[in-house]
Design a protein around this motif. Sequence first.
Motif, PDB file in Angstrom:
ATOM      1  N   VAL A  31       0.828  -1.402  -0.450  1.00  0.00           N
ATOM      2  CA  VAL A  31      -0.173   0.287  -0.345  1.00  0.00           C
ATOM      3  C   VAL A  31       1.156   1.164  -0.036  1.00  0.00           C
ATOM      4  CG1 VAL A  31      -1.571  -1.409   1.061  1.00  0.00           C
ATOM      5  CG2 VAL A  31      -0.098  -0.007   1.997  1.00  0.00           C
ATOM      6  N   LYS A  33       1.598   4.269   1.785  1.00  0.00           N
ATOM      7  CA  LYS A  33       1.819   4.606   2.900  1.00  0.00           C
ATOM      8  C   LYS A  33       1.921   6.275   2.833  1.00  0.00           C
ATOM      9  CE  LYS A  33       3.303   2.769   7.427  1.00  0.00           C
ATOM     10  NZ  LYS A  33       4.090   1.866   8.303  1.00  0.00           N
ATOM     11  N   ASN A  63      -9.854   3.356  -1.727  1.00  0.00           N
ATOM     12  CA  ASN A  63      -9.604   2.328  -1.006  1.00  0.00           C
ATOM     13  C   ASN A  63     -11.204   2.090  -1.234  1.00  0.00           C
ATOM     14  OD1 ASN A  63      -7.155   2.520  -0.391  1.00  0.00           O
ATOM     15  ND2 ASN A  63      -7.837   3.104   1.733  1.00  0.00           N
ATOM     16  N   GLY A  67      -8.101   1.040  -4.813  1.00  0.00           N
ATOM     17  CA  GLY A  67      -7.070   1.365  -4.353  1.00  0.00           C
ATOM     18  C   GLY A  67      -6.765   1.696  -5.762  1.00  0.00           C
ATOM     19  N   TYR A  75      -3.347  -0.262  -5.661  1.00  0.00           N
ATOM     20  CA  TYR A  75      -3.187  -0.041  -4.311  1.00  0.00           C
ATOM     21  C   TYR A  75      -3.689   0.890  -3.346  1.00  0.00           C
ATOM     22  CZ  TYR A  75       0.679  -2.184  -7.902  1.00  0.00           C
ATOM     23  OH  TYR A  75       2.206  -2.562  -8.565  1.00  0.00           O
ATOM     24  N   LYS A  76      -4.174   0.284  -2.617  1.00  0.00           N
ATOM     25  CA  LYS A  76      -4.846   0.551  -1.859  1.00  0.00           C
ATOM     26  C   LYS A  76      -3.716   2.062  -1.373  1.00  0.00           C
ATOM     27  CE  LYS A  76      -8.246  -1.644  -0.427  1.00  0.00           C
ATOM     28  NZ  LYS A  76      -9.163  -2.892   0.663  1.00  0.00           N
ATOM     29  N   GLN A  78      -3.072   4.080   3.301  1.00  0.00           N
ATOM     30  CA  GLN A  78      -3.008   4.296   4.027  1.00  0.00           C
ATOM     31  C   GLN A  78      -2.319   4.879   5.002  1.00  0.00           C
ATOM     32  OE1 GLN A  78      -0.129   1.222   6.052  1.00  0.00           O
ATOM     33  NE2 GLN A  78      -1.109   1.802   7.985  1.00  0.00           N
TER      34      GLN A  78
END
Lengths: 417, 289
Positions: A31, A33, A63, A67, A75-76, A78
């Motif tokens: 993910v 960040k 999300n 993503g 891709y998520k 976070q």
Amino acid sequence: MKRRQWVPMAVGLLVAVGLALGPTEAQQAPVFKVGVVTSLSGEMNFGGNVTKRGYDLWADTVNAAGGIAIGGNRYKVQLVYGDDQSSPATAALAAERLITQEKVDFILGPYASGTTLAVAPITEKYKVPHITGSAESPLIWKQKFKYTFGTIPAVNQIAPASIKTLAKDVKPAPKTVAVIGIDDAFSKFAAQAFKDSAEQAGLKVVKFEIVPEGADYTPTITAVKAANPDILAIGSHEKAAMEMIKAAKELGFAPKAIVQHYGMTTPDFLKGLGKDAEFIFGSSVWTAALKHKGNDPFGTPAKYAEVFQKKYGTPPDYTEAASTAAGLAFEAALKQIGATPPLDQKEKDALVAALEKLNIKTFYGPIKFATEGDFYHDNVGLSSIALQIQGGKIVEVGPGALKVISPKYPMPAWTKR
Amino acid sequence: MELFLQTLLDGVLIGGTLVVIAAGFSLCFGVMDVIDFAVGEWVMLGAYTAFWFQEFTGGDPMAALPLFFALFFAGGYLLQPLIQRVTAGKRPHPVLMGLLFTFGLATVAKGSALYFWGFNFRSIRTWLSGQNVQIGITVPSLRFAGFLFGVFATLTFMAFLYWTRTGRAIRATAQDRVTAGLLGVDVRRISALVYAVYAGLTGMAGVLIGALFSIHAGMGLRYTTLAFFVVVLAGMGFVPGVIPAALFMGLLQSLTAVYLGSRYVGLALFGVFYLTLVVAPKGLFGRGS
């Protein structure tokens, strides 16, 4: 139980709790960040949470769609929060921690300008891209930080709209103005912008004073009342403005117009002052009534306002919109360079290069960062609108062609409402 | 001339909001030897309680001041034994322990307020909010009521201290805990009573302050600082000095703000605070301990 048994037991218990709370899920797909430094406590915690809502809404929307789509995968994101406690020194520490320990890929910046000015040198030092969705002080852009960007225009671009409207569009035209500013990196410049734009418009500035945050404002308002200006302009965040307006009412001081920036666009301002918020002027670069069209998941201001209202139960103001837009800017730039998490230094630099070239249309309006001049890396695609609170609603009153409803002027005395 | 008179009035009224807080704070130090760092948090909790009261009943918190007094009195009475435990017995540096413990209380109160009431700035409205009376100068009604309340509450409290048997016991305890105990004063009960009265008064002051300003979790620090200033000026533990000291502080703030500029208010306050500590550590009246 004997005393010496306590220590190992307590330690054991702490470790157990730590393990239970710690990450237990197996590592899934990588993910992004995203570090967020903002004020979750301290004097500015209201504004800090305003930016948090904007950033959270972006992350949740990304999300929920699975993503960010890059190279066939999703891709998520976070969000990792660092509370700056409304203090620049803590903001710098929080940014440093997010970068060196949490190893975030990029950073969404603080609410206030003072804290942003503390974060920018840290992101510069570690070469990590950083976009602020809120900080408005022109000081940030003058320093030409390579890694710092902003989706919100500087306060000297936003604040003059209300003064311009008052100088040109109301009759009888006001002649004098008193300006009060709170002593912080943002509010001082808001006050300066009021002063400069008033002088440009031919108004006489009869009082200009910078006051410390957290004082009792009655003596200050007493002094302003003695100067008897047509307009009182307050450069501050929402809390100080609310307290000054309360003090003005207590002292029976009703100028022909009260102008404020920033705060009158937040729901708390309306709720806190109630009927006394009526007739107050302010300015903004975004309202839910604007007709922007974007390629992002929200698409239009109206749609964003609807989603926001549903999630948080209050209407959004422009800081929240600009914070969400900061996420959108990162997302668009990431797609352009096709980088996948975690980003290495080369990709972070490519991200900065992509942000510099970015020119996208969003629900928030166009996002295009300046690459030279006094507003280096600030979004220069937006124009500022004058607002007024009328009938408990925020309406667009100018300047010129941006007017939706005529401004109400002069403001009636407190007792005649 | 009008500006000067208005400035004086502003100053007196600013002082008025501080009187009650400082009086309780001073007595708390005198009797318990505890510098209560959480004094501002009692103000904050008082303001939030009034906010909740208004939110749920729709009533005017001003009308329910006795209720808030009772509530905070009870809260203080229950909390005091805990402070007592930390500052008494064989522990080293009892004053420092008290300071640390109440600092912890303040931090917990702030964090809890942020958790329970959120980050929004809250407001309460009373029937006097925003009203004023014109007598050549403008008298803001709510502030004036706050001033009257502050002086009245402090005077009542002092009457109690000087004219009743319990009051005498309190003063005896403040003078000398050990001797008072030997002469049959129940020092623990007296201490709990004093802390309870102090919490009750400060909570009530919080209601007024909440109506004048805006309510948020971090609002207490300002009152902790100001209460500290007033009490040092009055002389630590010397309650009768609090009223003139608070009025002096208010006038200093107001006159500095109008005639020198608001940015010098902090300088003026700290300057006087510093000078007092250097020149007259027992306060303006030389009666502090």
